[in-house]
Design a protein around this motif. Structure first.
Motif, PDB file in Angstrom:
ATOM      1  N   VAL A 243       0.835  -1.200   0.000  1.00 43.50           N
ATOM      2  CA  VAL A 243       0.000   0.000   0.000  1.00 43.50           C
ATOM      3  C   VAL A 243       0.871   1.252   0.000  1.00 43.50           C
ATOM      4  CG1 VAL A 243      -1.691   1.339   1.304  1.00 43.50           C
ATOM      5  CG2 VAL A 243      -1.922  -1.154   1.151  1.00 43.50           C
ATOM      6  N   TYR A 244       1.911   1.243   0.809  1.00 34.45           N
ATOM      7  CA  TYR A 244       2.819   2.396   0.881  1.00 34.45           C
ATOM      8  C   TYR A 244       3.439   2.678  -0.483  1.00 34.45           C
ATOM      9  CZ  TYR A 244       6.868   5.248   2.118  1.00 34.45           C
ATOM     10  OH  TYR A 244       7.808   6.250   2.168  1.00 34.45           O
ATOM     11  N   LYS A 245       3.814   1.630  -1.183  1.00 33.76           N
ATOM     12  CA  LYS A 245       4.411   1.807  -2.505  1.00 33.76           C
ATOM     13  C   LYS A 245       3.427   2.462  -3.462  1.00 33.76           C
ATOM     14  CE  LYS A 245       6.819  -0.683  -6.183  1.00 33.76           C
ATOM     15  NZ  LYS A 245       7.328  -2.000  -6.651  1.00 33.76           N
ATOM     16  N   LEU A 246       2.175   2.021  -3.411  1.00 30.51           N
ATOM     17  CA  LEU A 246       1.151   2.629  -4.258  1.00 30.51           C
ATOM     18  C   LEU A 246       0.904   4.084  -3.868  1.00 30.51           C
ATOM     19  CD1 LEU A 246      -1.509  -0.247  -4.466  1.00 30.51           C
ATOM     20  CD2 LEU A 246       0.054   0.485  -6.273  1.00 30.51           C
ATOM     21  N   ALA A 247       0.863   4.331  -2.560  1.00 32.57           N
ATOM     22  CA  ALA A 247       0.547   5.670  -2.060  1.00 32.57           C
ATOM     23  C   ALA A 247       1.633   6.682  -2.392  1.00 32.57           C
ATOM     24  CB  ALA A 247       0.312   5.616  -0.558  1.00 32.57           C
ATOM     25  N   THR A 248       2.868   6.227  -2.455  1.00 32.78           N
ATOM     26  CA  THR A 248       3.983   7.160  -2.670  1.00 32.78           C
ATOM     27  C   THR A 248       4.495   7.159  -4.102  1.00 32.78           C
ATOM     28  OG1 THR A 248       5.535   5.456  -1.893  1.00 32.78           O
ATOM     29  CG2 THR A 248       4.739   7.052  -0.267  1.00 32.78           C
ATOM     30  N   ASP A 249       3.885   6.350  -4.959  1.00 31.94           N
ATOM     31  CA  ASP A 249       4.301   6.326  -6.360  1.00 31.94           C
ATOM     32  C   ASP A 249       3.980   7.680  -6.996  1.00 31.94           C
ATOM     33  OD1 ASP A 249       5.202   5.445  -8.827  1.00 31.94           O
ATOM     34  OD2 ASP A 249       3.256   4.608  -9.382  1.00 31.94           O
ATOM     35  N   GLY A 250       5.003   8.404  -7.396  1.00 30.21           N
ATOM     36  CA  GLY A 250       4.815   9.718  -7.984  1.00 30.21           C
ATOM     37  C   GLY A 250       4.538  10.816  -6.978  1.00 30.21           C
ATOM     38  N   LEU A 251       4.644  10.500  -5.685  1.00 32.20           N
ATOM     39  CA  LEU A 251       4.381  11.502  -4.645  1.00 32.20           C
ATOM     40  C   LEU A 251       5.413  12.621  -4.705  1.00 32.20           C
ATOM     41  CD1 LEU A 251       2.677  12.199  -2.100  1.00 32.20           C
ATOM     42  CD2 LEU A 251       4.417  10.980  -0.762  1.00 32.20           C
ATOM     43  N   GLU A 252       4.933  13.846  -4.677  1.00 31.18           N
ATOM     44  CA  GLU A 252       5.831  14.995  -4.730  1.00 31.18           C
ATOM     45  C   GLU A 252       6.305  15.343  -3.318  1.00 31.18           C
ATOM     46  OE1 GLU A 252       5.899  19.713  -6.097  1.00 31.18           O
ATOM     47  OE2 GLU A 252       4.223  18.401  -6.660  1.00 31.18           O
ATOM     48  N   VAL A 253       7.615  15.395  -3.149  1.00 36.29           N
ATOM     49  CA  VAL A 253       8.205  15.756  -1.868  1.00 36.29           C
ATOM     50  C   VAL A 253       8.853  17.123  -2.022  1.00 36.29           C
ATOM     51  CG1 VAL A 253       9.816  15.086  -0.051  1.00 36.29           C
ATOM     52  CG2 VAL A 253       8.647  13.321  -1.387  1.00 36.29           C
ATOM     53  N   ASN A 254       8.314  18.113  -1.316  1.00 35.51           N
ATOM     54  CA  ASN A 254       8.839  19.474  -1.442  1.00 35.51           C
ATOM     55  C   ASN A 254      10.258  19.580  -0.909  1.00 35.51           C
ATOM     56  OD1 ASN A 254       6.339  20.321  -2.481  1.00 35.51           O
ATOM     57  ND2 ASN A 254       5.524  20.616  -0.415  1.00 35.51           N
ATOM     58  N   ASP A 255      10.496  18.924   0.202  1.00 33.17           N
ATOM     59  CA  ASP A 255      11.814  18.947   0.844  1.00 33.17           C
ATOM     60  C   ASP A 255      11.745  18.035   2.054  1.00 33.17           C
ATOM     61  OD1 ASP A 255      14.423  19.561   1.364  1.00 33.17           O
ATOM     62  OD2 ASP A 255      14.148  21.732   1.384  1.00 33.17           O
ATOM     63  N   TYR A 256      12.759  18.092   2.881  1.00 32.58           N
ATOM     64  CA  TYR A 256      12.802  17.311   4.119  1.00 32.58           C
ATOM     65  C   TYR A 256      13.135  18.249   5.280  1.00 32.58           C
ATOM     66  CZ  TYR A 256      13.048  13.363   0.917  1.00 32.58           C
ATOM     67  OH  TYR A 256      12.778  12.467  -0.079  1.00 32.58           O
ATOM     68  N   PRO A 257      12.637  17.961   6.482  1.00 29.04           N
ATOM     69  CA  PRO A 257      13.003  18.781   7.639  1.00 29.04           C
ATOM     70  C   PRO A 257      14.523  18.787   7.794  1.00 29.04           C
ATOM     71  CG  PRO A 257      11.243  17.250   8.196  1.00 29.04           C
ATOM     72  CD  PRO A 257      11.753  16.849   6.845  1.00 29.04           C
ATOM     73  N   GLU A 258      15.134  19.937   7.575  1.00 28.30           N
ATOM     74  CA  GLU A 258      16.589  19.994   7.488  1.00 28.30           C
ATOM     75  C   GLU A 258      17.273  19.533   8.764  1.00 28.30           C
ATOM     76  OE1 GLU A 258      20.150  23.188   6.351  1.00 28.30           O
ATOM     77  OE2 GLU A 258      18.050  23.842   6.488  1.00 28.30           O
ATOM     78  N   ASP A 259      16.726  19.972   9.911  1.00 25.34           N
ATOM     79  CA  ASP A 259      17.382  19.608  11.168  1.00 25.34           C
ATOM     80  C   ASP A 259      17.317  18.111  11.427  1.00 25.34           C
ATOM     81  OD1 ASP A 259      14.664  19.626  11.534  1.00 25.34           O
ATOM     82  OD2 ASP A 259      14.666  20.834  13.360  1.00 25.34           O
ATOM     83  N   GLU A 260      16.184  17.498  11.111  1.00 21.65           N
ATOM     84  CA  GLU A 260      16.065  16.056  11.343  1.00 21.65           C
ATOM     85  C   GLU A 260      16.893  15.267  10.334  1.00 21.65           C
ATOM     86  OE1 GLU A 260      12.673  12.666  12.303  1.00 21.65           O
ATOM     87  OE2 GLU A 260      12.072  14.580  11.451  1.00 21.65           O
TER      88      GLU A 260
END
Length: 389
Positions: A243-260
């Motif tokens: 399910v996770y693979k389907l949910a994140t297929d093509g998912l746009e990630v703006n960025d990541y929390p830099e500190d973490e």
């Protein structure tokens, strides 16, 4: 080697990548998903806080993960009678004993203890004499003539075995030369696997990890139940992963929390440095970059850094998505869940109790274990809300 590295990286993430909550005195702009010391009771309050942070970087709606149809072969998660017997055999082999058999004849694959003395033209040569040596017959660790000459010898008798060293042997003094090895097999090492009986089960159930079993039938029932639990847990993870693979297929990630993200990378780098400081001398390596190249097969320190960054981002994306799903669907974690898993870890790693872990590593462990519990709860939720094609 790369597979081993994955294990090291994952251990590092689980060891020190911790979810956190903000203190009440912090300003809103200072709220961070980095780790902090919290109690087990406080962990549930960090879920929505962290989800709000993560939503700045990734947007995932319920349609992407709810009621999805997945493709999955479930046959691998069925426990058969053969699987039960195989597991029982594995348990028995853990309690096997080695006996020294002082009679009989050697055969290929026997592990023997022997004395040998090699002579060239009647004179012992350097490195050709040893006593009480353990050797697996047919392993090819000796020159071929000697290796094969050890088959069919009676224990306790002395034999002269004519041998010829290979023409390309490393010692020019022996290469292509004919010698005589005088050998005596002192004993054959035999591994004795216990017989599965009711009395054996009653005496060893605790050691086998199935305390309370007193008969073979009870052990089989307990083993099957344990395997079924493992299989069910694996199935939940497989369904959730699909399910996770389907949910994140093509998912746009703006960025990541830099500190973490930086904290994760710092953890991974410290982990590999610690490993190098511990094991570098074993490999005869005197600098970190050579260690990374030799042990893990990376072309350079930069290649390792790129891999670590990709790995950290993959882990952090999953963490963001799972935390958002939890917050949006009121999935939480109780203090009892955290303390129970902490107790299991304490038992696994030889601590007196979970408090001993907290004393050594700090209350950040509540946040770490809290996210592990949250991950499991979200995985269960995803597996229950999908169908298999």
């Amino acid at each position: 080697m790369r597979k081993r590295f994955m294990g090291v990286m994952l251990a590092a993430v689980l060891a020190t990548s911790l979810v956190a909550c903000s203190k009440g005195t912090k300003k809103a702009e200072e709220v961070s998903s980095k780790n902090t010391a919290i109690t087990a009771e406080e962990y549930a309050g960090t879920i929505k806080t962290n989800a709000d942070i993560y939503k700045k970087y990734v947007n995932i709606d319920s349609a992407s993960y709810m009621n999805r149809e997945i493709e999955l072969d479930t046959s691998a998660y069925t426990v058969t009678d053969d699987a039960v017997e195989t597991q029982i055999q594995t348990l028995l082999e853990q309690l096997k004993e080695t006996q020294q058999v002082t009679e009989g004849e050697t055969k290929e694959n026997d592990v023997i203890n022997l004395d040998y003395s090699g002579k060239l033209d009647g004179v012992a040569f350097q490195g050709g004499t040893a006593t009480s040596v353990s050797y697996t017959v047919g392993s090819g660790q000796f020159i071929t003539d000697l290796d094969q000459g050890l088959i069919g010898l009676k224990v306790g008798q002395t034999y002269d075995i004519p041998c010829t060293f290979p023409s390309d042997y490393s010692s020019s003094d022996l290469a292509g030369k004919s010698v005589i090895f005088t050998v005596k097999v002192n004993y054959i090492e035999k591994e004795i696997i216990p017989e599965l009986t009711d009395s054996f089960v009653a005496e060893n159930a605790s050691t086998l990890g199935y305390e309370g079993c007193t008969t073979v039938d009870e052990l089989r029932t307990a083993v099957k139940a344990s395997l079924e639990t493992q299989a069910q847990n694996s199935l939940v993870q497989a369904k959730a992963s699909a399910v996770y693979k389907l949910a994140t297929d093509g998912l746009e990630v703006n960025d990541y929390p830099e500190d973490e993200l930086n904290q994760l990378l710092d953890t991974l780098n410290k982990n590999i440095e610690t490993e190098y400081n511990t094991y570098g001398s074993y490999y005869g390596i005197t600098d970190l970059e050579t260690y990374i190249k030799t042990v893990y097969g990376f072309e350079s320190q930069d290649a390792f850094n790129d891999y670590a960054t990709d790995y950290a981002k993959t882990y952090l994306l999953e963490k963001m998505v799972y935390t958002i799903i939890a917050a949006d669907n009121d999935i939480t974690v109780t203090a009892d869940e955290i303390n129970d898993q902490g107790a299991q870890l304490a038992n696994q790693y030889g601590y007196d109790d979970y408090n001993a872990i907290l004393t050594e590593y700090g209350n950040e462990m509540n946040a770490e274990i809290g996210y592990n519990c949250l991950y499991a709860n979200v995985a269960k939720f995803l597996s229950e809300n999908c169908t298999i094609a």
